[in-house]
Design a protein around this motif. Structure first.
Motif: not given
Length: 62
Positions: A55-60
């Protein structure tokens, strides 16, 4: 502590979630709401370690 929204797309129900300022693991209020209310609030939910990483990788944008 911000408010969150929890939605159930199957039943069409939604809950406004309020957590304690002192203990963020404790929900102090979960009133039933209209499914389309509170669209501006963040979703309430939990992620495991790997799901959180994805999730965090997609947000970044990675």
């Amino acid at each position: 502590m911000p408010n969150f929204v929890r939605r159930d797309p199957i039943s069409g129900k939604a809950w406004l979630i309020r957590y304690s300022d002192v203990d963020p693991l404790k929900s102090v209020s979960e009133p039933l709401s209209d499914y389309n209310d509170f669209g501006h609030l963040a979703r309430d939910g939990l992620y495991g370690a790997e799901a959180a990483e994805i999730w965090i990788s997609k947000l970044l944008g990675e």
